[in-house]
Motif scaffolding. Structure first.
Motif, PDB file in Angstrom:
ATOM      1  N   GLN A 267       0.840  -1.189   0.000  1.00 30.70           N
ATOM      2  CA  GLN A 267       0.000   0.000   0.000  1.00 30.70           C
ATOM      3  C   GLN A 267       0.878   1.244   0.000  1.00 30.70           C
ATOM      4  N   ARG A 268       0.670   2.119  -0.955  1.00 31.75           N
ATOM      5  CA  ARG A 268       1.452   3.359  -1.055  1.00 31.75           C
ATOM      6  C   ARG A 268       0.508   4.546  -1.090  1.00 31.75           C
ATOM      7  N   VAL A 269       0.923   5.598  -0.508  1.00 34.91           N
ATOM      8  CA  VAL A 269       0.175   6.847  -0.592  1.00 34.91           C
ATOM      9  C   VAL A 269       0.641   7.564  -1.848  1.00 34.91           C
ATOM     10  N   PRO A 270      -0.243   7.821  -2.805  1.00 34.58           N
ATOM     11  CA  PRO A 270       0.185   8.472  -4.053  1.00 34.58           C
ATOM     12  C   PRO A 270       0.952   9.762  -3.785  1.00 34.58           C
ATOM     13  N   GLY A 271       2.138   9.871  -4.393  1.00 38.31           N
ATOM     14  CA  GLY A 271       2.937  11.093  -4.272  1.00 38.31           C
ATOM     15  C   GLY A 271       3.783  11.154  -3.020  1.00 38.31           C
ATOM     16  N   ALA A 272       3.674  10.121  -2.120  1.00 37.00           N
ATOM     17  CA  ALA A 272       4.442  10.176  -0.879  1.00 37.00           C
ATOM     18  C   ALA A 272       5.925   9.956  -1.127  1.00 37.00           C
ATOM     19  N   GLU A 273       6.253   9.136  -2.121  1.00 41.62           N
ATOM     20  CA  GLU A 273       7.647   8.862  -2.444  1.00 41.62           C
ATOM     21  C   GLU A 273       7.867   9.110  -3.933  1.00 41.62           C
ATOM     22  N   PRO A 274       8.982   9.673  -4.296  1.00 37.47           N
ATOM     23  CA  PRO A 274       9.242   9.884  -5.728  1.00 37.47           C
ATOM     24  C   PRO A 274       9.455   8.563  -6.437  1.00 37.47           C
ATOM     25  N   ARG A 275       8.971   8.452  -7.650  1.00 40.47           N
ATOM     26  CA  ARG A 275       9.150   7.243  -8.450  1.00 40.47           C
ATOM     27  C   ARG A 275      10.553   7.161  -9.032  1.00 40.47           C
ATOM     28  N   ILE A 276      11.226   8.305  -9.140  1.00 40.88           N
ATOM     29  CA  ILE A 276      12.550   8.355  -9.748  1.00 40.88           C
ATOM     30  C   ILE A 276      13.588   8.612  -8.666  1.00 40.88           C
ATOM     31  N   PRO A 277      14.607   7.779  -8.570  1.00 38.60           N
ATOM     32  CA  PRO A 277      15.644   8.016  -7.552  1.00 38.60           C
ATOM     33  C   PRO A 277      16.476   9.251  -7.894  1.00 38.60           C
ATOM     34  N   VAL A 278      17.238   9.705  -6.918  1.00 39.26           N
ATOM     35  CA  VAL A 278      18.146  10.834  -7.145  1.00 39.26           C
ATOM     36  C   VAL A 278      19.232  10.392  -8.116  1.00 39.26           C
ATOM     37  N   VAL A 279      19.445  11.154  -9.153  1.00 41.79           N
ATOM     38  CA  VAL A 279      20.459  10.847 -10.166  1.00 41.79           C
ATOM     39  C   VAL A 279      21.606  11.840 -10.017  1.00 41.79           C
ATOM     40  N   PRO A 280      22.825  11.364  -9.767  1.00 39.86           N
ATOM     41  CA  PRO A 280      23.962  12.283  -9.620  1.00 39.86           C
ATOM     42  C   PRO A 280      24.092  13.203 -10.828  1.00 39.86           C
ATOM     43  N   GLY A 281      24.372  14.457 -10.538  1.00 42.90           N
ATOM     44  CA  GLY A 281      24.514  15.445 -11.603  1.00 42.90           C
ATOM     45  C   GLY A 281      23.260  16.242 -11.858  1.00 42.90           C
ATOM     46  N   PHE A 282      22.131  15.816 -11.291  1.00 41.78           N
ATOM     47  CA  PHE A 282      20.868  16.542 -11.417  1.00 41.78           C
ATOM     48  C   PHE A 282      20.452  17.056 -10.041  1.00 41.78           C
ATOM     49  N   ALA A 283      19.591  18.072 -10.048  1.00 45.13           N
ATOM     50  CA  ALA A 283      19.105  18.619  -8.794  1.00 45.13           C
ATOM     51  C   ALA A 283      18.225  17.599  -8.086  1.00 45.13           C
ATOM     52  N   ARG A 284      18.172  17.696  -6.783  1.00 38.14           N
ATOM     53  CA  ARG A 284      17.302  16.837  -5.980  1.00 38.14           C
ATOM     54  C   ARG A 284      15.888  17.411  -5.987  1.00 38.14           C
ATOM     55  N   ARG A 285      14.923  16.560  -6.215  1.00 38.43           N
ATOM     56  CA  ARG A 285      13.537  17.018  -6.230  1.00 38.43           C
ATOM     57  C   ARG A 285      13.139  17.567  -4.871  1.00 38.43           C
ATOM     58  N   GLY A 286      12.403  18.678  -4.912  1.00 39.13           N
ATOM     59  CA  GLY A 286      11.842  19.231  -3.685  1.00 39.13           C
ATOM     60  C   GLY A 286      12.879  19.666  -2.680  1.00 39.13           C
ATOM     61  N   GLU A 287      14.026  20.129  -3.141  1.00 39.73           N
ATOM     62  CA  GLU A 287      15.059  20.586  -2.215  1.00 39.73           C
ATOM     63  C   GLU A 287      14.508  21.687  -1.317  1.00 39.73           C
ATOM     64  N   THR A 288      14.830  21.595  -0.041  1.00 40.50           N
ATOM     65  CA  THR A 288      14.392  22.620   0.898  1.00 40.50           C
ATOM     66  C   THR A 288      15.418  23.743   0.920  1.00 40.50           C
ATOM     67  N   GLY A 289      14.962  24.897   1.315  1.00 39.44           N
ATOM     68  CA  GLY A 289      15.866  26.037   1.378  1.00 39.44           C
ATOM     69  C   GLY A 289      15.840  26.837   0.101  1.00 39.44           C
ATOM     70  N   SER A 290      16.039  28.094   0.222  1.00 37.70           N
ATOM     71  CA  SER A 290      15.996  29.000  -0.919  1.00 37.70           C
ATOM     72  C   SER A 290      17.393  29.521  -1.217  1.00 37.70           C
ATOM     73  N   PRO A 291      17.918  29.310  -2.444  1.00 38.44           N
ATOM     74  CA  PRO A 291      19.223  29.882  -2.788  1.00 38.44           C
ATOM     75  C   PRO A 291      19.248  31.404  -2.618  1.00 38.44           C
ATOM     76  N   ARG A 292      18.139  32.057  -2.947  1.00 36.40           N
ATOM     77  CA  ARG A 292      18.099  33.512  -2.797  1.00 36.40           C
ATOM     78  C   ARG A 292      18.238  33.901  -1.314  1.00 36.40           C
ATOM     79  N   ALA A 293      17.542  33.159  -0.433  1.00 35.28           N
ATOM     80  CA  ALA A 293      17.644  33.438   0.998  1.00 35.28           C
ATOM     81  C   ALA A 293      19.053  33.164   1.507  1.00 35.28           C
ATOM     82  N   ALA A 294      19.673  32.084   0.987  1.00 35.82           N
ATOM     83  CA  ALA A 294      21.041  31.780   1.387  1.00 35.82           C
ATOM     84  C   ALA A 294      21.996  32.890   0.966  1.00 35.82           C
ATOM     85  N   GLY A 295      21.770  33.426  -0.248  1.00 37.61           N
ATOM     86  CA  GLY A 295      22.595  34.539  -0.702  1.00 37.61           C
ATOM     87  C   GLY A 295      22.400  35.772   0.167  1.00 37.61           C
ATOM     88  N   LYS A 296      21.177  36.034   0.511  1.00 38.85           N
ATOM     89  CA  LYS A 296      20.885  37.184   1.370  1.00 38.85           C
ATOM     90  C   LYS A 296      21.546  37.022   2.732  1.00 38.85           C
TER      91      LYS A 296
END
Length: 488
Positions: free
Chosen positions: A22-51
């Motif tokens: 039993q899975r909750v739709p959308g609870a887990e990504p269907r695609i694993p993290v692939v090196p060299g690409f951004a991570r889905r749903g990354e937390t934190g804002s680059p703009r806020a980090a720059g500020k």
């Protein structure tokens, strides 16, 4: 079967009648993290980090100029930078650097990097031009012969603090303004507007979709984007000249017919000279290895040209004394293509990066460093870029006279200085955004002109320092301490 289809068959391994998990739709990504690409749903804002970086390195801190202890005098710095170059060409290099304070800046990237060691940096890195003065921007032809404008010199390119490129560019605008006879307010405004355009362009890029940001600021939009209308007439003249600046035109002036039906270079000393047969053969042989570094789809194009001759050619201001050759190729109709095979020395910035918290470049091929740095910064690059070795030395290879043209910053009118600053500042921001997240830099640079004012103050102070260094070199030349050949 596509990737999505393959992953979707998750029930295939279940036994007959087994209850699926039993899975909750959308609870887990269907695609694993692939090196060299951004991570889905990354937390934190680059703009806020720059500020947030402003708390550690206030933008106002960038006005600081405290020269490191033990700074070499200008003459020693020039002599040190001549080490390893062709000895007989050192006087030409000194003569070109002694022509003006702006020319001195052009030839002293290493000295300025030494001086920047003690200046504040945010720790955010980008692929640097390494020598981002105002004369290192210009026009060149793309694969279809259209003209583009961008940074166009990458001998010193390296990954490092983005502030170093911006401060060098701003300083060069102050010196260009002084050469134009502008008052100090106008010179400072040139630097101020340069940084302002960089900051505003970075904010624009941060708001765009990634692909749009990568290719942003089409050439026809550049003048309006930077409000550089006073440059329109100058850019049109440069464009007309650039369209005529081709391999065919250079070959027509610099070569002569041979009895065997080919062509060869003609001496035009001291700038162009034919080389002994063994030296020419070594350069030509190096083009064999070069073919493996060019994009594979270009190799059939080069195969339609035969190598006819090689000559040594003096180039640039800071580059004078490096080993640089032009190679004449002819196709089946006798139409020429000229390649430049230019020695690639270690970046003048490399030794000073650790003091700013960045790693010095790892041992590798210097020609490869130059070519990859260029490709990382430009939107469109020469289709024949590559690298090779000749007699154990690393070289970069590129088209020569590829419809290149440039504005002479030292010949700008007073009214054009700030326009040119805005245009080059925007281009530098676009180039940096290819390797540094524009959202992060936009967050740091902000909406106000605090950074603009701080770096403008730095630029004025460093322009004063450059004028003093130039005067010191002039005195040394007049006293016979260092040899110089002028007007070449």
């Amino acid at each position: 079967m596509g990737v999505i289809e393959g992953v979707s068959g998750v029930g295939a391994d279940l036994g007959e009648g087994a209850a699926p998990e039993q899975r909750v739709p959308g609870a887990e990504p269907r695609i694993p993290v692939v090196p060299g690409f951004a991570r889905r749903g990354e937390t934190g804002s680059p703009r806020a980090a720059g500020k947030a970086l402003r708390g550690r390195v206030p933008r106002s801190a960038h006005r600081s100029l405290v020269l490191p202890s033990g700074r070499p005098d200008a003459v020693l710095a020039v002599e040190e930078s001549n080490r390893g170059r062709v000895p007989g060409l050192a006087p030409i290099r000194v003569g070109r650097m002694a022509a003006s304070p702006f020319a001195f800046l052009r030839g002293s990237a290493g000295l300025m990097a030494h001086d920047l060691m003690g200046t504040p940096v945010t720790g955010v890195g980008a692929q640097l031009c390494g020598d981002a003065h105002a004369a290192n921007f210009g026009l060149y032809g793309d694969a279809r012969g259209n003209l583009v404008i961008d940074l166009n010199d990458f001998d010193e390119t390296v990954f490092g603090p983005w502030e170093w490129d911006l401060k060098r560019l701003a300083t060069s605008l102050v010196l260009a303004g002084r050469a134009a006879g502008a008052d100090e307010d106008t010179c400072r405004k040139g630097a101020f507007d340069t940084v302002g355009a960089y900051r505003r362009t970075m904010r624009l890029l941060a708001r765009l979709p990634a692909l749009d940001a990568w290719n942003a600021i089409a050439d026809e939009e550049l003048v309006s984007h930077t409000d550089a209308r006073d440059l329109v007439g100058t850019l049109e003249k440069v464009s007309e000249k650039a369209r005529r600046n081709t391999s065919a035109r250079f070959a027509a002036r610099s070569t002569e017919d041979c009895l065997d039906g080919g062509r060869r270079f003609v001496d035009a000393l001291p700038v162009l000279r034919r080389v002994p047969d063994a030296e020419a053969a070594a350069v030509a042989a190096g083009l064999g290895a070069y073919l493996s570094t060019v994009s594979e789809d270009r190799v059939p194009l080069l195969a339609r040209y035969a190598i006819h001759d090689v000559a040594f050619r003096v180039v640039g201001t800071g580059s004078v004394g490096t080993r640089s050759y032009v190679v004449l190729l002819l196709d089946h109709r006798g139409e020429p293509l000229v390649l430049q095979v230019k020695e690639a020395r270690p970046s003048a910035l490399a030794a000073y990066l650790p003091a700013a918290g960045f790693e010095a470049p790892q041992e590798g091929h210097e020609g490869r460093r130059v070519v990859l740095g260029q490709k990382r910064m430009q939107v469109v690059s020469d289709i024949l870029l590559g690298w090779t070795d000749v007699d154990g030395r690393p070289y970069q290879v590129r088209q020569f006279r590829n419809r290149k043209g440039s504005v002479d910053p030292a010949a700008l009118t007073v009214e054009q200085v700030d326009d040119y600053g805005r245009m080059t500042g925007a281009l530098l921001a676009r180039a940096h955004s290819h390797s540094a997240d524009p959202r992060l830099l936009a967050g740091y640079c902000g909406k106000s002109d605090e950074l603009d004012a701080a770096i403008a103050d730095f630029a004025v102070a460093y322009a004063d320092r450059t004028e003093a260094d130039h005067a010191e070199l002039e005195r040394a030349v007049k006293a016979g301490r260092v040899a110089a050949e002028r007007g070449i």
